[in-house]
Structures are given as structure tokens and as C-alpha cells.
Design an enzyme around this catalytic site. Structure first.
Site, PDB file in Angstrom:
ATOM      1  N   CYS A  10       0.864  -1.177   0.000  1.00  0.00           N
ATOM      2  CA  CYS A  10       0.000   0.000   0.000  1.00  0.00           C
ATOM      3  C   CYS A  10       0.902   1.228   0.000  1.00  0.00           C
ATOM      4  O   CYS A  10       2.089   1.122  -0.281  1.00  0.00           O
ATOM      5  CB  CYS A  10      -0.988  -0.013   1.172  1.00  0.00           C
ATOM      6  SG  CYS A  10      -0.265   0.224   2.805  1.00  0.00           S
ATOM      7  N   ASN A  13       2.393   1.510   4.257  1.00  0.00           N
ATOM      8  CA  ASN A  13       2.654   0.244   4.933  1.00  0.00           C
ATOM      9  C   ASN A  13       2.368   0.323   6.436  1.00  0.00           C
ATOM     10  O   ASN A  13       3.082  -0.245   7.260  1.00  0.00           O
ATOM     11  CB  ASN A  13       4.090  -0.221   4.670  1.00  0.00           C
ATOM     12  CG  ASN A  13       4.368  -1.652   5.103  1.00  0.00           C
ATOM     13  OD1 ASN A  13       5.456  -1.954   5.578  1.00  0.00           O
ATOM     14  ND2 ASN A  13       3.419  -2.540   4.957  1.00  0.00           N
ATOM     15  N   CYS A  15      -1.378   0.629   7.338  1.00  0.00           N
ATOM     16  CA  CYS A  15      -2.802   0.293   7.479  1.00  0.00           C
ATOM     17  C   CYS A  15      -3.171  -0.934   6.640  1.00  0.00           C
ATOM     18  O   CYS A  15      -3.325  -2.030   7.165  1.00  0.00           O
ATOM     19  CB  CYS A  15      -3.701   1.463   7.073  1.00  0.00           C
ATOM     20  SG  CYS A  15      -3.603   2.906   8.154  1.00  0.00           S
ATOM     21  N   ARG A  16      -3.302  -0.747   5.342  1.00  0.00           N
ATOM     22  CA  ARG A  16      -3.842  -1.796   4.487  1.00  0.00           C
ATOM     23  C   ARG A  16      -2.912  -2.984   4.287  1.00  0.00           C
ATOM     24  O   ARG A  16      -3.323  -4.130   4.475  1.00  0.00           O
ATOM     25  CB  ARG A  16      -4.238  -1.208   3.123  1.00  0.00           C
ATOM     26  CG  ARG A  16      -5.350  -0.197   3.230  1.00  0.00           C
ATOM     27  CD  ARG A  16      -5.599   0.517   1.917  1.00  0.00           C
ATOM     28  NE  ARG A  16      -4.476   1.402   1.612  1.00  0.00           N
ATOM     29  CZ  ARG A  16      -4.316   2.038   0.461  1.00  0.00           C
ATOM     30  NH1 ARG A  16      -5.193   1.862  -0.510  1.00  0.00           N
ATOM     31  NH2 ARG A  16      -3.296   2.841   0.273  1.00  0.00           N
ATOM     32  N   SER A  17      -1.684  -2.743   3.877  1.00  0.00           N
ATOM     33  CA  SER A  17      -0.807  -3.883   3.585  1.00  0.00           C
ATOM     34  C   SER A  17      -0.417  -4.686   4.830  1.00  0.00           C
ATOM     35  O   SER A  17      -0.373  -5.916   4.757  1.00  0.00           O
ATOM     36  CB  SER A  17       0.415  -3.463   2.766  1.00  0.00           C
ATOM     37  OG  SER A  17       1.140  -2.440   3.372  1.00  0.00           O
ATOM     38  N   ASP A 125      -8.158   3.473   1.386  1.00  0.00           N
ATOM     39  CA  ASP A 125      -7.254   3.832   2.478  1.00  0.00           C
ATOM     40  C   ASP A 125      -8.082   4.383   3.643  1.00  0.00           C
ATOM     41  O   ASP A 125      -8.741   5.411   3.496  1.00  0.00           O
ATOM     42  CB  ASP A 125      -6.251   4.878   1.991  1.00  0.00           C
ATOM     43  CG  ASP A 125      -5.123   5.114   2.984  1.00  0.00           C
ATOM     44  OD1 ASP A 125      -5.258   4.742   4.166  1.00  0.00           O
ATOM     45  OD2 ASP A 125      -4.097   5.677   2.559  1.00  0.00           O
TER      46      ASP A 125
END
Length: 159
Positions: A10, A13, A15-17, A125
Site C-alpha cells: 500500500c 505500509n 494500514c492496508r498492507s 485507504d
């Protein structure tokens, strides 16, 4: 089934990934697979940081543990990983631009391409939004990663 190495990417690095990494690691343990997961960001702005506390909290509530430390994607990742999975189109475009060899582009895809429950154009995001965004990220990633695993495992059965 041969071991697979998956890298989730993301922007920062945090939150999402890392959430994708935790969801995938959980499924790997459940399925007892010899796979490796990691995560990275297209930006190095958060290098060395732990995940966003909101991501950690929402993941814990769903039974996932976020343990990764933020890092930026690097050239060696294109050689070291079998799958490089972008969280959204912006990340996907960046990853493709920095890919050191066109023959490695086949490893790069959008994570939501593997969703089977719903169709998504990417994982939104949640950083600037409310709490519900972090739960939505987990919902999307559970669907996408389960779909990815089915594809990889099905492909492995045919080789």
C-alpha cells in the site's frame, strides 16, 4: 504444493498492507501452508514504524495480529516474491513503473482482482476516515485473500 511468497503493498505500509499480511498469515496457519508473507509501502515515509494503532485494534477484534514494521518496497522484492499485490490502482501503477525487469510484471496484480463476494476497484485507504473504514478494509481483504489462496491452491493442484 510449493511454497509461495506474497508481498502486500500500500502507500505507507501502516494500514492496508500490514492488515493484508496479518489476514494472509492467519489463513496460512489455518491451512498449514509453507508460505511466506510480508508487506511494504510505495512510500518510505513510515519506515521503521509499527502499524497504525487503529489498524491494530480493528484487526485484533477480528482475531488478527499485526506485527509488521513498515518498510518501502525495494528492487529485490521483485525477485524474492512470487506475488506482489497492490492495494489500489495508484500503488499498482507505481509498482509497475519501478519494476526492474518487464519479465517480472506477471507477479504484480491488484489484490481486489481476487475478490469473489463483491467487486472492488481497490482497497480504500482508511487513514483519514472513521473506524468503519478499518473494518471495511478487513472485510475486503478477507474476501480477496481467500480468493487468491483458492486460485493459487487450484493452480498448484494442476501442476
Amino acid at each position: 504444493m510449493k511454497s509461495q511468497k506474497l508481498l502486500f503493498v500500500c502507500l505507507g505500509n501502516i494500514c492496508r498492507s500490514p492488515t493484508a499480511e496479518a489476514v494472509a498469515a492467519h489463513l496460512i496457519r489455518q491451512k498449514d501452508l509453507p508460505w511466506v508473507v510480508d508487506s511494504a509501502g510505495t512510500s518510505g515515509a513510515h519506515d521503521g514504524e509499527t502499524s497504525d494503532p487503529r489498524s491494530i485494534l480493528h484487526a485484533q477484534r477480528r482475531g488478527y495480529e499485526l506485527t509488521s514494521i513498515s518498510r518501502q518496497i525495494r528492487e529485490s522484492d521483485f525477485y524474492d516474491f512470487d506475488w506482489i499485490l497492490a492495494m489500489d490502482r495508484s500503488n499498482l501503477d507505481f509498482i509497475k513503473r519501478i519494476c526492474p525487469d518487464a519479465s517480472l510484471l506477471s507477479k504484480v496484480s491488484l489484490i481486489t482482482d481476487y475478490c469473489s463476494e463483491k467487486s472492488y476497484q481497490g482497497v480504500p485507504d482508511p487513514y483519514y476516515g472513521g473506524a468503519e473504514g478499518f473494518d471495511e478494509v478487513i472485510d475486503i481483504l478477507e474476501d480477496a485473500i481467500e480468493g487468491l489462496f483458492e486460485k493459487v491452491l487450484d493452480y498448484g493442484d494442476k501442476t
